[in-house]
Structure formats: C-alpha cells, structure tokens
Motif scaffolding. Structure first.
Motif, PDB file in Angstrom:
ATOM      1  N   VAL A 121       1.997   0.530  -1.509  1.00 49.83           N
ATOM      2  CA  VAL A 121       3.313   0.859  -2.042  1.00 49.83           C
ATOM      3  C   VAL A 121       3.590   2.301  -1.663  1.00 49.83           C
ATOM      4  O   VAL A 121       2.694   3.151  -1.753  1.00 49.83           O
ATOM      5  N   THR A 122       4.816   2.591  -1.259  1.00 46.24           N
ATOM      6  CA  THR A 122       5.208   3.969  -0.968  1.00 46.24           C
ATOM      7  C   THR A 122       5.892   4.536  -2.200  1.00 46.24           C
ATOM      8  O   THR A 122       6.805   3.923  -2.767  1.00 46.24           O
ATOM      9  N   VAL A 123       5.444   5.709  -2.618  1.00 49.99           N
ATOM     10  CA  VAL A 123       5.995   6.365  -3.804  1.00 49.99           C
ATOM     11  C   VAL A 123       7.368   6.935  -3.449  1.00 49.99           C
ATOM     12  O   VAL A 123       7.530   7.622  -2.440  1.00 49.99           O
ATOM     13  N   MET A 124       8.351   6.627  -4.256  1.00 50.11           N
ATOM     14  CA  MET A 124       9.713   7.142  -4.068  1.00 50.11           C
ATOM     15  C   MET A 124       9.923   8.347  -4.977  1.00 50.11           C
ATOM     16  O   MET A 124       9.141   8.575  -5.901  1.00 50.11           O
ATOM     17  N   ALA A 125      10.965   9.098  -4.728  1.00 47.77           N
ATOM     18  CA  ALA A 125      11.271  10.280  -5.547  1.00 47.77           C
ATOM     19  C   ALA A 125      11.481   9.842  -6.999  1.00 47.77           C
ATOM     20  O   ALA A 125      12.185   8.876  -7.279  1.00 47.77           O
ATOM     21  N   GLY A 126      10.845  10.516  -7.910  1.00 47.22           N
ATOM     22  CA  GLY A 126      10.974  10.215  -9.336  1.00 47.22           C
ATOM     23  C   GLY A 126       9.998   9.164  -9.839  1.00 47.22           C
ATOM     24  O   GLY A 126       9.945   8.898 -11.040  1.00 47.22           O
ATOM     25  N   ASP A 127       9.214   8.556  -8.965  1.00 51.36           N
ATOM     26  CA  ASP A 127       8.235   7.551  -9.393  1.00 51.36           C
ATOM     27  C   ASP A 127       7.025   8.223 -10.030  1.00 51.36           C
ATOM     28  O   ASP A 127       6.663   9.352  -9.708  1.00 51.36           O
ATOM     29  N   SER A 128       6.406   7.490 -10.930  1.00 55.03           N
ATOM     30  CA  SER A 128       5.147   7.926 -11.536  1.00 55.03           C
ATOM     31  C   SER A 128       4.172   6.762 -11.466  1.00 55.03           C
ATOM     32  O   SER A 128       4.569   5.618 -11.239  1.00 55.03           O
ATOM     33  N   LEU A 129       2.921   7.052 -11.671  1.00 59.61           N
ATOM     34  CA  LEU A 129       1.938   5.963 -11.665  1.00 59.61           C
ATOM     35  C   LEU A 129       2.224   4.963 -12.780  1.00 59.61           C
ATOM     36  O   LEU A 129       2.022   3.763 -12.612  1.00 59.61           O
ATOM     37  N   TRP A 130       2.669   5.463 -13.903  1.00 66.27           N
ATOM     38  CA  TRP A 130       2.981   4.579 -15.027  1.00 66.27           C
ATOM     39  C   TRP A 130       4.101   3.612 -14.645  1.00 66.27           C
ATOM     40  O   TRP A 130       4.010   2.404 -14.881  1.00 66.27           O
ATOM     41  N   ILE A 171      -5.491   1.875  -9.975  1.00 73.20           N
ATOM     42  CA  ILE A 171      -4.856   2.548  -8.836  1.00 73.20           C
ATOM     43  C   ILE A 171      -5.518   3.895  -8.568  1.00 73.20           C
ATOM     44  O   ILE A 171      -5.783   4.248  -7.423  1.00 73.20           O
ATOM     45  N   VAL A 172      -5.798   4.650  -9.628  1.00 70.71           N
ATOM     46  CA  VAL A 172      -6.445   5.956  -9.471  1.00 70.71           C
ATOM     47  C   VAL A 172      -7.821   5.792  -8.834  1.00 70.71           C
ATOM     48  O   VAL A 172      -8.188   6.533  -7.926  1.00 70.71           O
ATOM     49  N   ARG A 173      -8.596   4.815  -9.293  1.00 75.40           N
ATOM     50  CA  ARG A 173      -9.938   4.596  -8.732  1.00 75.40           C
ATOM     51  C   ARG A 173      -9.878   4.120  -7.280  1.00 75.40           C
ATOM     52  O   ARG A 173     -10.621   4.588  -6.433  1.00 75.40           O
ATOM     53  N   LEU A 174      -8.968   3.194  -6.976  1.00 72.07           N
ATOM     54  CA  LEU A 174      -8.876   2.655  -5.625  1.00 72.07           C
ATOM     55  C   LEU A 174      -8.440   3.716  -4.620  1.00 72.07           C
ATOM     56  O   LEU A 174      -8.920   3.760  -3.501  1.00 72.07           O
ATOM     57  N   ASN A 175      -7.544   4.614  -5.046  1.00 74.16           N
ATOM     58  CA  ASN A 175      -7.033   5.641  -4.144  1.00 74.16           C
ATOM     59  C   ASN A 175      -7.803   6.952  -4.245  1.00 74.16           C
ATOM     60  O   ASN A 175      -7.462   7.913  -3.556  1.00 74.16           O
ATOM     61  N   ALA A 176      -8.812   7.004  -5.107  1.00 77.96           N
ATOM     62  CA  ALA A 176      -9.637   8.204  -5.305  1.00 77.96           C
ATOM     63  C   ALA A 176      -8.773   9.419  -5.603  1.00 77.96           C
ATOM     64  O   ALA A 176      -8.937  10.486  -5.017  1.00 77.96           O
ATOM     65  N   LEU A 177      -7.840   9.248  -6.532  1.00 74.40           N
ATOM     66  CA  LEU A 177      -6.951  10.345  -6.908  1.00 74.40           C
ATOM     67  C   LEU A 177      -7.654  11.271  -7.885  1.00 74.40           C
ATOM     68  O   LEU A 177      -8.470  10.833  -8.702  1.00 74.40           O
ATOM     69  N   ASP A 178      -7.319  12.560  -7.816  1.00 73.44           N
ATOM     70  CA  ASP A 178      -7.898  13.528  -8.750  1.00 73.44           C
ATOM     71  C   ASP A 178      -7.224  13.461 -10.117  1.00 73.44           C
ATOM     72  O   ASP A 178      -7.804  13.838 -11.121  1.00 73.44           O
ATOM     73  N   GLY A 179      -6.008  13.025 -10.146  1.00 72.41           N
ATOM     74  CA  GLY A 179      -5.274  12.924 -11.398  1.00 72.41           C
ATOM     75  C   GLY A 179      -4.242  11.828 -11.278  1.00 72.41           C
ATOM     76  O   GLY A 179      -4.341  10.939 -10.433  1.00 72.41           O
ATOM     77  N   VAL A 180      -3.201  11.916 -12.122  1.00 74.97           N
ATOM     78  CA  VAL A 180      -2.175  10.882 -12.098  1.00 74.97           C
ATOM     79  C   VAL A 180      -0.903  11.365 -11.415  1.00 74.97           C
ATOM     80  O   VAL A 180       0.086  10.644 -11.386  1.00 74.97           O
ATOM     81  N   ALA A 181      -0.914  12.553 -10.868  1.00 76.57           N
ATOM     82  CA  ALA A 181       0.265  13.072 -10.186  1.00 76.57           C
ATOM     83  C   ALA A 181       0.365  12.465  -8.792  1.00 76.57           C
ATOM     84  O   ALA A 181      -0.618  12.384  -8.060  1.00 76.57           O
ATOM     85  N   VAL A 182       1.578  12.009  -8.456  1.00 73.87           N
ATOM     86  CA  VAL A 182       1.841  11.463  -7.122  1.00 73.87           C
ATOM     87  C   VAL A 182       3.075  12.161  -6.575  1.00 73.87           C
ATOM     88  O   VAL A 182       3.896  12.694  -7.320  1.00 73.87           O
ATOM     89  N   SER A 183       3.224  12.155  -5.268  1.00 76.90           N
ATOM     90  CA  SER A 183       4.386  12.792  -4.648  1.00 76.90           C
ATOM     91  C   SER A 183       5.156  11.772  -3.824  1.00 76.90           C
ATOM     92  O   SER A 183       4.606  10.766  -3.358  1.00 76.90           O
ATOM     93  N   ALA A 184       6.435  12.049  -3.650  1.00 77.18           N
ATOM     94  CA  ALA A 184       7.301  11.148  -2.901  1.00 77.18           C
ATOM     95  C   ALA A 184       6.791  11.017  -1.464  1.00 77.18           C
ATOM     96  O   ALA A 184       6.379  11.989  -0.847  1.00 77.18           O
ATOM     97  N   GLY A 185       6.788   9.795  -0.977  1.00 75.52           N
ATOM     98  CA  GLY A 185       6.321   9.515   0.375  1.00 75.52           C
ATOM     99  C   GLY A 185       4.845   9.155   0.444  1.00 75.52           C
ATOM    100  O   GLY A 185       4.362   8.698   1.479  1.00 75.52           O
TER     101      GLY A 185
END
Length: 125
Positions: free
Chosen positions: A70-79, A98-112
């Motif tokens: 999934v591509t994150v759009m502007a204003g999207d959050s993981l929730w 999603i955090v575990r699969l993508n090995a994210l450090d936190g829940v912050a995501v950026s557009a694109g």
C-alpha cells in the motif's frame, strides 16, 4: 666364641598420623575461585560473540507472496490504514503486524512511503 643372644626389640613406633587440614589463605581462595571462574567467563564470552549471528536483520524481509503493498497518501496514518485494510480486525493488531513486517522504528509514516500489508489482512484490498 660366645653367642650373643639378641633380645627381640619392640617395633619402632610410627609417628602418629596427624590429620592436618588444608588451609587456604585469602589469596589462595581468590586464586582458586579465579581458576574455577575462568572457563565460565570464556564460555560466556564465546556465546556473546558467536550468538550475534542468530539475530534477525531488517534486510531479509518477508518471503514474496506473503504480503501486498500500500502506498501511504498525505494525511494517512497507520491506524487509518489498518482500519481500511482490515475493518473487521482489531486495528491494534493490524498496526503491530504492519510495524513488524516493515521493520518500522515507530508508527510514523510519510506520504509516498510503500508499506507491506500482511496477507492475512490484505484480503480486502
């Protein structure tokens, strides 16, 4: 010649065996403890050094076909993404997956940003 008769003498008394105990000084105890602890310390060091190869890395990722993207759009959050891809599931579980699969450090995501969604939740996409 005269014969000399020797009188049998009593057997020589052996010195009494004294039961001496081994006495260790403080220094001796420290040396003995160090000698006993040395192999344990070497084993711990060996395990600590060679055990790092069992750690997971972020490079491997999941096998192909076990997720969709999934591509994150502007204003999207993981929730919000979690509620969108799996409306019937608990969003906390989906966000965690999603955090575990993508090995994210936190829940912050950026557009694109492209996120992998676990196959169990990606069925509604």
């Amino acid at each position: 010649m005269t014969a000399i008769a020797l009188a049998p003498s009593a057997p020589a008394a052996l010195p009494a065996a004294s039961s001496t105990r081994l006495r260790l000084t403080v220094r001796g105890r420290r040396v003995l403890a160090g000698l006993a602890a040395f192999p344990v310390a070497v084993a711990i060091c060996f395990v600590a050094i060679s055990g790092g190869s069992a750690l997971a890395s972020r490079d491997a990722g999941a096998p192909a076909g076990t997720f969709s993207e999934v591509t994150v759009m502007a204003g999207d959050s993981l929730w919000g993404i979690a509620q969108e891809v799996a409306p019937s599931a608990d969003p906390r579980d989906v966000v965690d997956a999603i955090v575990r699969l993508n090995a994210l450090d936190g829940v912050a995501v950026s557009a694109g940003q492209r996120l992998a969604i676990p196959a169990e939740y990606a069925t509604t996409l």
